[in-house]
Scaffold this active site. Structure first.
Site, PDB file in Angstrom:
ATOM      1  N   ASP A   1     -20.851  36.020 -61.016  1.00  0.00           N
ATOM      2  CA  ASP A   1     -20.474  35.033 -62.019  1.00  0.00           C
ATOM      3  C   ASP A   1     -21.225  35.229 -63.515  1.00  0.00           C
ATOM      4  O   ASP A   1     -22.186  35.924 -63.359  1.00  0.00           O
ATOM      5  CB  ASP A   1     -20.398  33.629 -61.824  1.00  0.00           C
ATOM      6  CG  ASP A   1     -20.038  32.603 -62.622  1.00  0.00           C
ATOM      7  OD1 ASP A   1     -18.824  32.983 -63.139  1.00  0.00           O
ATOM      8  OD2 ASP A   1     -20.685  31.648 -63.153  1.00  0.00           O
ATOM      9  N   SER A   2     -20.557  34.843 -64.342  1.00  0.00           N
ATOM     10  CA  SER A   2     -21.157  35.021 -65.782  1.00  0.00           C
ATOM     11  C   SER A   2     -22.556  34.181 -65.721  1.00  0.00           C
ATOM     12  O   SER A   2     -23.311  34.159 -66.665  1.00  0.00           O
ATOM     13  CB  SER A   2     -20.274  34.497 -66.877  1.00  0.00           C
ATOM     14  OG  SER A   2     -19.935  33.167 -66.570  1.00  0.00           O
TER      15      SER A   2
ATOM     16  N   TYR B   1     -18.496  34.244 -70.643  1.00  0.00           N
ATOM     17  CA  TYR B   1     -17.343  35.368 -70.547  1.00  0.00           C
ATOM     18  C   TYR B   1     -16.309  35.202 -71.328  1.00  0.00           C
ATOM     19  O   TYR B   1     -15.481  35.954 -71.844  1.00  0.00           O
ATOM     20  CB  TYR B   1     -17.248  35.897 -69.401  1.00  0.00           C
ATOM     21  CG  TYR B   1     -18.378  37.080 -68.659  1.00  0.00           C
ATOM     22  CD1 TYR B   1     -19.667  36.856 -69.282  1.00  0.00           C
ATOM     23  CD2 TYR B   1     -18.019  37.744 -67.500  1.00  0.00           C
ATOM     24  CE1 TYR B   1     -20.509  37.772 -68.670  1.00  0.00           C
ATOM     25  CE2 TYR B   1     -19.144  38.381 -66.957  1.00  0.00           C
ATOM     26  CZ  TYR B   1     -20.114  38.683 -67.538  1.00  0.00           C
ATOM     27  OH  TYR B   1     -21.333  39.334 -67.084  1.00  0.00           O
ATOM     28  N   GLY B   2     -15.920  34.037 -71.381  1.00  0.00           N
ATOM     29  CA  GLY B   2     -14.586  33.376 -71.919  1.00  0.00           C
ATOM     30  C   GLY B   2     -14.139  33.840 -73.023  1.00  0.00           C
ATOM     31  O   GLY B   2     -12.917  34.332 -73.224  1.00  0.00           O
TER      32      GLY B   2
ATOM     33  N   CYS C   1     -15.644  34.191 -60.369  1.00  0.00           N
ATOM     34  CA  CYS C   1     -15.401  33.658 -61.774  1.00  0.00           C
ATOM     35  C   CYS C   1     -14.080  34.236 -62.233  1.00  0.00           C
ATOM     36  O   CYS C   1     -13.667  35.049 -61.832  1.00  0.00           O
ATOM     37  CB  CYS C   1     -16.537  34.838 -62.701  1.00  0.00           C
ATOM     38  SG  CYS C   1     -16.213  34.737 -64.315  1.00  0.00           S
ATOM     39  N   ASN C   2     -13.528  33.113 -62.727  1.00  0.00           N
ATOM     40  CA  ASN C   2     -12.088  33.382 -62.976  1.00  0.00           C
ATOM     41  C   ASN C   2     -11.747  34.303 -64.124  1.00  0.00           C
ATOM     42  O   ASN C   2     -10.923  35.133 -64.048  1.00  0.00           O
ATOM     43  CB  ASN C   2     -11.327  31.989 -63.412  1.00  0.00           C
ATOM     44  CG  ASN C   2     -11.209  31.058 -62.157  1.00  0.00           C
ATOM     45  OD1 ASN C   2     -10.315  30.905 -61.554  1.00  0.00           O
ATOM     46  ND2 ASN C   2     -12.392  30.461 -62.104  1.00  0.00           N
ATOM     47  N   THR C   3     -12.719  34.206 -65.137  1.00  0.00           N
ATOM     48  CA  THR C   3     -12.507  35.015 -66.144  1.00  0.00           C
ATOM     49  C   THR C   3     -12.638  36.709 -65.954  1.00  0.00           C
ATOM     50  O   THR C   3     -11.877  37.560 -66.313  1.00  0.00           O
ATOM     51  CB  THR C   3     -13.576  34.920 -67.380  1.00  0.00           C
ATOM     52  OG1 THR C   3     -13.504  33.474 -67.495  1.00  0.00           O
ATOM     53  CG2 THR C   3     -13.176  35.401 -68.806  1.00  0.00           C
TER      54      THR C   3
ATOM     55  N   GLU D   1     -24.002  25.151 -68.666  1.00  0.00           N
ATOM     56  CA  GLU D   1     -25.237  26.067 -68.651  1.00  0.00           C
ATOM     57  C   GLU D   1     -26.296  25.437 -69.277  1.00  0.00           C
ATOM     58  O   GLU D   1     -27.384  25.628 -69.077  1.00  0.00           O
ATOM     59  CB  GLU D   1     -24.868  27.384 -69.430  1.00  0.00           C
ATOM     60  CG  GLU D   1     -23.760  28.230 -68.632  1.00  0.00           C
ATOM     61  CD  GLU D   1     -24.299  28.749 -67.564  1.00  0.00           C
ATOM     62  OE1 GLU D   1     -25.597  29.170 -67.464  1.00  0.00           O
ATOM     63  OE2 GLU D   1     -23.610  29.422 -66.681  1.00  0.00           O
TER      64      GLU D   1
ATOM     65  N   CYS E   1     -11.720  27.715 -63.642  1.00  0.00           N
ATOM     66  CA  CYS E   1     -13.172  28.002 -64.087  1.00  0.00           C
ATOM     67  C   CYS E   1     -14.093  27.519 -63.135  1.00  0.00           C
ATOM     68  O   CYS E   1     -14.361  26.469 -62.886  1.00  0.00           O
ATOM     69  CB  CYS E   1     -13.639  27.653 -65.465  1.00  0.00           C
ATOM     70  SG  CYS E   1     -15.240  28.225 -65.867  1.00  0.00           S
ATOM     71  N   THR E   2     -15.039  28.359 -62.448  1.00  0.00           N
ATOM     72  CA  THR E   2     -16.043  27.968 -61.537  1.00  0.00           C
ATOM     73  C   THR E   2     -16.857  27.086 -61.786  1.00  0.00           C
ATOM     74  O   THR E   2     -17.689  26.347 -61.239  1.00  0.00           O
ATOM     75  CB  THR E   2     -16.411  29.363 -60.677  1.00  0.00           C
ATOM     76  OG1 THR E   2     -17.056  30.180 -61.822  1.00  0.00           O
ATOM     77  CG2 THR E   2     -15.380  29.906 -59.873  1.00  0.00           C
ATOM     78  N   HIS E   3     -17.107  26.904 -63.408  1.00  0.00           N
ATOM     79  CA  HIS E   3     -18.060  26.083 -63.868  1.00  0.00           C
ATOM     80  C   HIS E   3     -17.677  24.623 -63.941  1.00  0.00           C
ATOM     81  O   HIS E   3     -18.492  23.644 -63.816  1.00  0.00           O
ATOM     82  CB  HIS E   3     -18.477  26.396 -65.228  1.00  0.00           C
ATOM     83  CG  HIS E   3     -19.392  27.511 -65.631  1.00  0.00           C
ATOM     84  ND1 HIS E   3     -19.112  28.773 -65.389  1.00  0.00           N
ATOM     85  CD2 HIS E   3     -20.448  27.514 -65.900  1.00  0.00           C
ATOM     86  CE1 HIS E   3     -20.060  29.586 -65.517  1.00  0.00           C
ATOM     87  NE2 HIS E   3     -21.254  29.009 -65.980  1.00  0.00           N
TER      88      HIS E   3
END
Ligand code: DGL
Length: 271
Positions: A11-12, A43-44, A74-76, A153, A185-187
């Site tokens: 993931d980012s 990354y978005g 990570c979806n992005t 983050e 989004c995994t966040h």
């Protein structure tokens, strides 16, 4: 080839930990290697070519560590890099967008589905395509929420600032007669209580990352590579970050409800 090789997650940043949390629960015999590119998160807002290049660097790093499967948590990155990586790797590769879409179509009664994600994911239209592939007549309302990842983050997901930002950002989704919203989004699962509170209890939230773990399990069985308790009675997990291990560990231990995570700083320059 033994089955106790680890599964890799990328993931980012810390977002993919929401997928790892579910993997630890559903796949207790599996060893996990996690890499978060925290130094270059988010990354978005980045151009697709850059996200593809960074995703390849993360992939190569984990391939060197002999993973048996790769989860692009990570979806992005899934939106722009999954197909290419899947095609080139000899191990199974899975992204988070199809599992989330499938679960949403199944959960929605009125087929009015919302998707929230990063600018990159929303701009790619990947969810819209995936949802329409399963349910051609579904109404899909997409919304980019670029302020959410920085809140997570910086470990502010319990704060009153987070509450205010979530409320302001999600306003356009109100009164759209949606019954299901995908956390694309995994966040975002770290903001789930605030998102649920804002959208209302009648909205079903779909955690795309958590849905993915069900498919990881299916693929492990399909390729006969699932670890059993005979393979490795003590699965080992390791966490790598390109950023500061201190803040990564704080979020990881908080989210996974552990106090044992001590991540390793890594530089992706050589990959
Ligand atoms: N967690 C990521 C996702 O699922 C990326 C967030 C970001 O870096 O912008 O899209």
């Amino acid at each position: 080839m033994t089955n106790n090789r680890p599964i890799g997650f990328i993931d980012s940043g810390v977002g993919g930990l929401t997928v790892v949390k579910e993997a630890i629960k559903q796949l207790p015999n599996e060893s996990i290697l996690y890499l978060g590119d925290t130094a270059r998160c988010p990354y978005g807002p980045r151009p697709a070519e850059q996200v593809i290049a960074y995703t390849w660097q993360m992939t190569r790093f984990l391939l060197e560590k002999n993973i048996k499967m790769l989860v692009i948590a990570c979806n992005t990155a899934t939106a722009v890099a999954l197909e290419e990586i899947k095609e080139k790797l000899a191990i199974p590769v899975i992204g988070v967008i199809l599992p989330g879409s499938r679960a949403a179509v199944k959960a929605s009664k009125n087929q009015r589905i919302g998707v929230i994600g990063t600018n990159g994911t929303i701009k790619s239209d990947s969810y819209k395509r995936a949802l329409h592939g399963k349910a051609p007549h579904a109404s899909v309302v997409s919304l980019a929420c670029p302020k959410f990842v920085p809140i997570v983050e910086s470990k502010q997901y319990h704060s009153s600032v987070a509450k205010k930002i979530v409320a302001e950002t999600l306003r356009p989704l109100k009164n759209k007669r949606l019954d299901t919203v995908i956390l694309g989004c995994t966040h975002y699962p770290l903001l789930r209580p605030l998102i649920q509170n804002e959208l209302g209890a009648h909205i079903q939230l779909i955690d795309s990352g958590a849905e993915t773990v069900g498919e990881v399990s299916t693929l492990l069985d399909y390729f006969s590579i699932a670890a059993t308790s005979q393979d490795d009675p003590h699965p080992q997990h390791a966490f790598f970050t390109t950023g500061s291990p201190k803040i990564f560990d704080e979020i990881a231990n908080d989210w996974l409800d552990l106090d044992t995570i001590s991540s390793i700083h890594t530089d992706l320059g050589g990959f």
